[in-house]
Design a protein around this motif. Structure first.
Motif, mmCIF file in Angstrom:
data_model
loop_
_atom_site.group_PDB
_atom_site.id
_atom_site.type_symbol
_atom_site.label_atom_id
_atom_site.label_comp_id
_atom_site.label_asym_id
_atom_site.label_seq_id
_atom_site.Cartn_x
_atom_site.Cartn_y
_atom_site.Cartn_z
ATOM 1 N N ALA B 83 0.844 -1.205 0.000
ATOM 2 C CA ALA B 83 0.000 0.000 0.000
ATOM 3 C C ALA B 83 0.878 1.254 0.000
ATOM 4 N N ALA B 84 1.954 1.213 0.748
ATOM 5 C CA ALA B 84 2.847 2.378 0.832
ATOM 6 C C ALA B 84 3.453 2.666 -0.532
ATOM 7 N N GLN B 85 3.821 1.603 -1.234
ATOM 8 C CA GLN B 85 4.408 1.799 -2.559
ATOM 9 C C GLN B 85 3.380 2.330 -3.550
ATOM 10 N N LYS B 86 2.176 1.766 -3.480
ATOM 11 C CA LYS B 86 1.106 2.204 -4.369
ATOM 12 C C LYS B 86 0.787 3.688 -4.165
ATOM 13 N N GLU B 87 0.801 4.122 -2.900
ATOM 14 C CA GLU B 87 0.450 5.515 -2.585
ATOM 15 C C GLU B 87 1.669 6.428 -2.587
ATOM 16 N N SER B 88 2.830 5.914 -2.949
ATOM 17 C CA SER B 88 4.095 6.660 -2.839
ATOM 18 C C SER B 88 4.215 7.322 -1.464
ATOM 19 N N ALA B 89 3.923 6.555 -0.433
ATOM 20 C CA ALA B 89 3.966 7.128 0.914
ATOM 21 C C ALA B 89 5.413 7.282 1.369
ATOM 22 N N GLU B 90 5.691 8.431 1.952
ATOM 23 C CA GLU B 90 7.021 8.644 2.514
ATOM 24 C C GLU B 90 7.036 8.463 4.016
ATOM 25 N N VAL B 91 5.860 8.632 4.618
ATOM 26 C CA VAL B 91 5.769 8.415 6.062
ATOM 27 C C VAL B 91 4.650 7.417 6.313
ATOM 28 N N ILE B 92 4.925 6.421 7.158
ATOM 29 C CA ILE B 92 3.923 5.419 7.507
ATOM 30 C C ILE B 92 3.762 5.432 9.023
ATOM 31 N N VAL B 93 2.515 5.587 9.468
ATOM 32 C CA VAL B 93 2.243 5.684 10.904
ATOM 33 C C VAL B 93 1.450 4.455 11.344
ATOM 34 N N LEU B 94 1.823 3.895 12.489
ATOM 35 C CA LEU B 94 1.077 2.793 13.099
ATOM 36 C C LEU B 94 0.922 3.094 14.583
ATOM 37 N N SER B 95 0.042 2.351 15.266
ATOM 38 C CA SER B 95 -0.040 2.461 16.728
ATOM 39 C C SER B 95 1.015 1.545 17.325
ATOM 40 N N ASN B 96 1.635 1.996 18.403
ATOM 41 C CA ASN B 96 2.636 1.159 19.068
ATOM 42 C C ASN B 96 1.943 0.195 20.034
ATOM 43 N N SER B 97 1.017 -0.595 19.496
ATOM 44 C CA SER B 97 0.270 -1.577 20.281
ATOM 45 C C SER B 97 1.052 -2.884 20.275
ATOM 46 N N PHE B 98 0.537 -3.917 20.924
ATOM 47 C CA PHE B 98 1.222 -5.221 20.881
ATOM 48 C C PHE B 98 1.383 -5.679 19.440
ATOM 49 N N SER B 99 0.317 -5.543 18.650
ATOM 50 C CA SER B 99 0.430 -5.966 17.249
ATOM 51 C C SER B 99 1.351 -5.030 16.486
ATOM 52 N N GLY B 100 1.224 -3.735 16.756
ATOM 53 C CA GLY B 100 2.074 -2.750 16.081
ATOM 54 C C GLY B 100 3.551 -3.031 16.286
#
Ligand SMILES: Cc1cc2nc3c(=O)[nH]c(=O)nc-3n(C[C@H](O)[C@H](O)[C@H](O)COP(=O)(O)OP(=O)(O)OC[C@H]3O[C@@H](n4cnc5c(N)ncnc54)[C@H](O)[C@@H]3O)c2cc1C
Ligand SMILES: Nc1ncnc2c1ncn2[C@@H]1O[C@H](COP(=O)(O)O)[C@@H](O)[C@H]1O
Lengths: 245, 323
Positions: B83-100
């Motif tokens: 998805a990041a490549q498709k959107e040409s994302a330069e910044v990717i944010v996630l929650s720092n949860s157990f899964s994160g």
């Protein structure tokens, strides 16, 4: 079976954390180093799994020669041998890359790490190693059963747990519950000196992150004491003054 | 260019920490003059997805593939990277949860990206330099990390940024990434989740007990107080070591690090290892019968007294307050 256990060398938990050089460097003066407490759990589990000649445990550290005493401590706890990848760890990406490169040269079955290192607290290395090796990684496990080919793990999730099955090679990061920490006995301490500690050179890797500045938390104001017989008034204060309830 | 946020769902719902991550990612998108795209994996109602527009996501990529119903970090990382490549994302944010925590490092390696785990502030972006502050040394310090890679990954600590309303119109786009079977080698057999309790890492209020409470049979009042406050319960390390409480409640340097709005410590001395994990709480209340207990030095409010007398008074007062 062959288990690799990643050991990081961290300041003792009682260390008061201070910095030097305009807060750009951790002040190591007078700091005692220990095996990262979570890595002790990982190591204890690995030793337990290999008991009775079922396998061997190799501890792996990325560090310079100053970490040797910490590695010897891991050998005293019961690892069979050790590998030090000779480099000052720059960040988790660098560390994980080195561990993965080393792992490729061995016929390991499992790699165990601690949940996180108590210095930089990344909780990154395990999952990065998994990705570099393109094998499953299960982060923050509190239970592990492994018979040499397939494993059942319990992973911590918010408010509960998840049970995961894996067959084939994998990486897991260990938290409390995985094993009782083993304490080195006299025989362990004596034999640790003669167990093999191999030093290998680090591989080059691009830099992706670096710490540029440290900060210590702001000091808190004085405590407001409430007489025990008037404890009920705390509720009002939390509501009207602190505005947290 | 864009910013991408991964929106973790639990049983078809988003938690507050997800809205925090979206708000945070939106603020980065504004800083960098670009749009925010969210990526959601697993079954979830369209209405839920659209709610993300409230916090600034103008698009959400919805991945519904059946084999991705349960979280498997290896496969999810591949989806997020695609998805990041498709959107040409330069910044990717996630929650720092157990899964994160199991996911962000894999995403970072896939994208050769630097990762900041446990971010507590917005990045400072200036002349090509990108710096993010995170907690380090188990809450005894902060470290400002400079990300030098082209793509950057940030895992945001719960309760660090808050939820900000910045409504935009949102479109839901279905996204079907390639899923490789090797990425699904870890198989989830069972998920056990106590839905009636507030989970500790996400909690805004935490009521915590130490060895001063004498035994597990005395936790009733801790749970009652927590229940009235909508709080999670926690404990010191010796308490979980003695099996009075589960390990998942242990906070501190070798337990969970938390930063709730309110932390109430009952019968806990305040050892350096305990403080490490809780001292970034916004307001700290300490109840301890020993006026010399070190915990009072970092407390905002303190009651020197016997927990068995003080806590029931607090419960009564709270019931009155809430009535
Ligand atoms: C490597 C290492 C890692 C550690 N990591 C952690 C960690 O992550 N988290 C952690 O918590 N600890 C950790 N510890 C342990 C830590 O050093 C302390 O031993 C521990 O925090 C003490 O727990 P406590 O405050 O519950 O118990 P105690 O120190 O026994 O304190 C009990 C307190 O209760 C008070 N009290 C007694 N009776 C009453 C009463 N009736 N009413 C009110 N107050 C009462 C006493 O005055 C006392 O202050 C670690 C230790 C080591 C060596
Ligand atoms: N320098 C290192 N050498 C070997 N293993 C490490 C090193 N740093 C971290 N690890 C391992 O990775 C785990 C997680 O560390 P971190 O991602 O830094 O929080 C630790 O518990 C160790 O098992």
């Amino acid at each position: 079976m062959k288990i690799l256990v990643c050991i990081s060398h961290v300041p003792d938990t009682t260390t008061k954390i201070t910095f030097t050089n305009d807060n750009t460097q951790f002040n190591t003066a007078g700091v005692q180093y220990i095996v990262n407490p979570y890595d002790e759990l990982a190591l204890s589990k690995a030793i337990e799994l290999c008991e009775g000649g079922k396998g061997t445990v190799t501890v792996v550290n990325v560090g310079d020669s100053s970490t040797d005493p910490t590695i010897r401590k891991a050998l005293a706890i019961g690892a069979d041998d050790a590998v030090r990848i000779n480099a000052v760890p720059r960040d988790a990406y660098f560390t994980a890359f080195q561990i993965a490169e080393y792992a490729k040269t061995t016929d390991f079955d499992v790699i165990l790490t601690g949940r996180e290192s108590i210095d930089y607290n990344g909780a990154q290395v395990a999952a990065m190693v998994g990705e570099f090796l393109d094998i499953p990684s299960i982060s923050i496990i509190k239970k592990l059963d492994f018979d040499g080919s397939s494993a059942v793990l319990e992973r911590e999730i918010e408010g509960g747990k998840e049970v995961v099955n894996v067959s084939g090679k994998f990486v897991a990061s260990c938290a409390e519950g995985v094993a009782e920490p083993k304490i080195p006995n006299m025989r362990g301490i004596m034999s640790a000196r003669s167990k093999p500690l191999v030093v290998v050179e680090a591989a080059p890797v691009d830099e992706v992150a670096k710490i540029v500045q440290f900060e210590t938390p702001p000091a808190r104001g004085a405590v407001k004491l409430i007489p025990a017989e008037d404890a009920a008034s705390l509720i009002g204060l939390l509501h009207t003054e602190a505005k947290v309830i | 260019m864009s910013v991408l946020v991964y929106v973790e769902q639990v049983e078809g719902k988003f938690k507050k920490s997800v809205f925090e991550a979206v708000s945070y990612a939106k603020a980065i998108a504004d800083q960098t003059g670009t749009n925010l795209t969210a990526v959601s994996i697993g079954q979830i109602e369209e209405g839920q997805l659209k709610e993300l527009g409230q916090y600034g996501a103008s698009k959400v990529l919805n991945v519904e593939a059946g084999e991705l119903k349960n979280f498997v970090n290896q496969a999810y990382a591949a989806v997020i990277a695609e998805a990041a490549q498709k959107e040409s994302a330069e910044v990717i944010v996630l929650s720092n949860s157990f899964s994160g925590k199991g996911l962000a490092p894999r995403v970072a390696v896939k994208l050769k990206a630097g990762l900041v785990d446990g971010a507590v502030e917005l990045p400072k972006i200036d002349n090509g330099s990108f710096q993010v502050k995170k907690t380090a040394f188990s809450g005894k310090a902060f470290a400002v990390t400079q990300l030098t890679s082209a793509v950057k990954v940030i895992a945001l600590n719960p309760n660090a940024f808050g939820v900000k309303d910045t409504p935009v119109s949102i479109e839901v786009e279905s996204f079907s990434p390639a899923v490789q079977s090797k990425d699904l080698a870890a198989v989830i057999k069972e998920i056990v989740r106590a839905t009636d309790k507030v989970s500790l890492p996400d909690a805004e209020i935490v009521v915590s007990g130490g060895r001063g409470l004498k035994g597990p049979e005395n936790w009733g009042m801790v749970e009652e107080l927590a229940g009235l406050l909508g709080a999670a319960t926690a404990c010191s390390k010796p308490v979980s070591d003695a099996d009075w409480r589960p390990h998942s409640e242990h906070v501190g340097q070798t337990g969970i690090a938390i930063s709730p709005n309110l932390y109430i410590a009952i019968g806990i001395s305040g050892a350096i290892q305990h403080l490490a994990g809780v001292s970034s709480s916004k307001v700290i209340v300490v109840i301890n019968k020993d006026p010399e207990a070190p915990f009072f030095k970092v407390a905002d409010y303190g009651i020197v007294g016997d927990a068995f007398e003080v806590v029931p008074q607090l419960i009564e007062a709270l019931k009155k307050h809430q009535a």
